[in-house]
Design a protein around this motif. Structure first.
Motif, PDB file in Angstrom:
ATOM      1  N   ASP A  88     -58.642  17.668 -29.197  1.00 27.00           N
ATOM      2  CA  ASP A  88     -57.505  17.079 -28.476  1.00 27.00           C
ATOM      3  C   ASP A  88     -56.352  18.072 -28.370  1.00 27.00           C
ATOM      4  O   ASP A  88     -55.711  18.184 -27.318  1.00 27.00           O
ATOM      5  N   THR A  89     -56.080  18.798 -29.449  1.00 28.33           N
ATOM      6  CA  THR A  89     -55.002  19.793 -29.443  1.00 28.33           C
ATOM      7  C   THR A  89     -55.263  20.850 -28.380  1.00 28.33           C
ATOM      8  O   THR A  89     -54.354  21.241 -27.640  1.00 28.33           O
TER       9      THR A  89
ATOM     10  N   GLY B 217     -51.321  20.252 -20.821  1.00 28.69           N
ATOM     11  CA  GLY B 217     -49.984  19.673 -20.898  1.00 28.69           C
ATOM     12  C   GLY B 217     -49.952  18.174 -21.153  1.00 28.69           C
ATOM     13  O   GLY B 217     -48.892  17.566 -21.126  1.00 28.69           O
ATOM     14  N   TYR B 218     -51.118  17.588 -21.393  1.00 29.59           N
ATOM     15  CA  TYR B 218     -51.137  16.170 -21.755  1.00 29.59           C
ATOM     16  C   TYR B 218     -50.615  16.018 -23.186  1.00 29.59           C
ATOM     17  O   TYR B 218     -50.667  16.965 -23.970  1.00 29.59           O
ATOM     18  N   ASP B 219     -50.135  14.804 -23.518  1.00 32.63           N
ATOM     19  CA  ASP B 219     -49.914  14.480 -24.924  1.00 32.63           C
ATOM     20  C   ASP B 219     -51.050  13.516 -25.304  1.00 32.63           C
ATOM     21  O   ASP B 219     -51.876  13.167 -24.463  1.00 32.63           O
TER      22      ASP B 219
ATOM     23  N   ALA C 242     -52.973  16.930 -14.443  1.00 38.33           N
ATOM     24  CA  ALA C 242     -52.488  17.579 -15.663  1.00 38.33           C
ATOM     25  C   ALA C 242     -51.011  17.921 -15.500  1.00 38.33           C
ATOM     26  O   ALA C 242     -50.621  18.493 -14.484  1.00 38.33           O
ATOM     27  N   PRO C 243     -50.193  17.539 -16.494  1.00 39.03           N
ATOM     28  CA  PRO C 243     -48.745  17.793 -16.390  1.00 39.03           C
ATOM     29  C   PRO C 243     -48.411  19.262 -16.121  1.00 39.03           C
ATOM     30  O   PRO C 243     -47.570  19.566 -15.298  1.00 39.03           O
TER      31      PRO C 243
END
Length: 115
Positions: free
Chosen positions: A32-33, A40-42, A63-64
């Motif tokens: 996930d990291t 750029g996702y959280d 994607a952000p």
């Protein structure tokens, strides 16, 4: 040319990334990291994309922000140098593949995240 992977659900491939990492004693959190670093996702927006079953094209289009250090990702995935892939979407997919490969090969997170 549209590749089959573009229309494949990201959520259907995500467990394979996690499985590959876990086989090598790495974690889902590390996967996930890496995804969040690259795209750029959280955690929450990543989970939303998984829940919505978006395809790879949508996943990367929404994607952000692709990390500015992606140009530092070099090497071969599936017999192709990632830095030489011309299709921007395919290149992003292969960047992710390369980072997951590095995780599975035991590289440190600092190296994987190009710190």
């Amino acid at each position: 040319m549209n590749h089959k992977i573009f229309t494949t659900s990201f959520a259907s491939v995500y467990p394979l990334y996690v499985k590959k990492a876990e086989r090598k004693h790495r974690t889902k959190e590390e996967v996930d990291t890496i995804i969040c670093w690259l795209c750029g996702y959280d955690k929450e927006t990543l989970q939303n994309q998984l829940d919505k079953q978006v395809d790879f094209e949508t996943f990367f289009n929404e994607a952000p922000c692709i990390h500015p250090n992606v140009s530092l990702i070099k090497g071969v995935v599936c017999g192709v140098r990632v830095e030489e892939i011309e299709d921007p979407l395919m290149q992003k997919i292969r960047y992710l593949d390369k980072l997951i490969d590095e995780l599975a090969k035991g590289k440190s997170m600092d190296k994987i995240l190009r710190k």
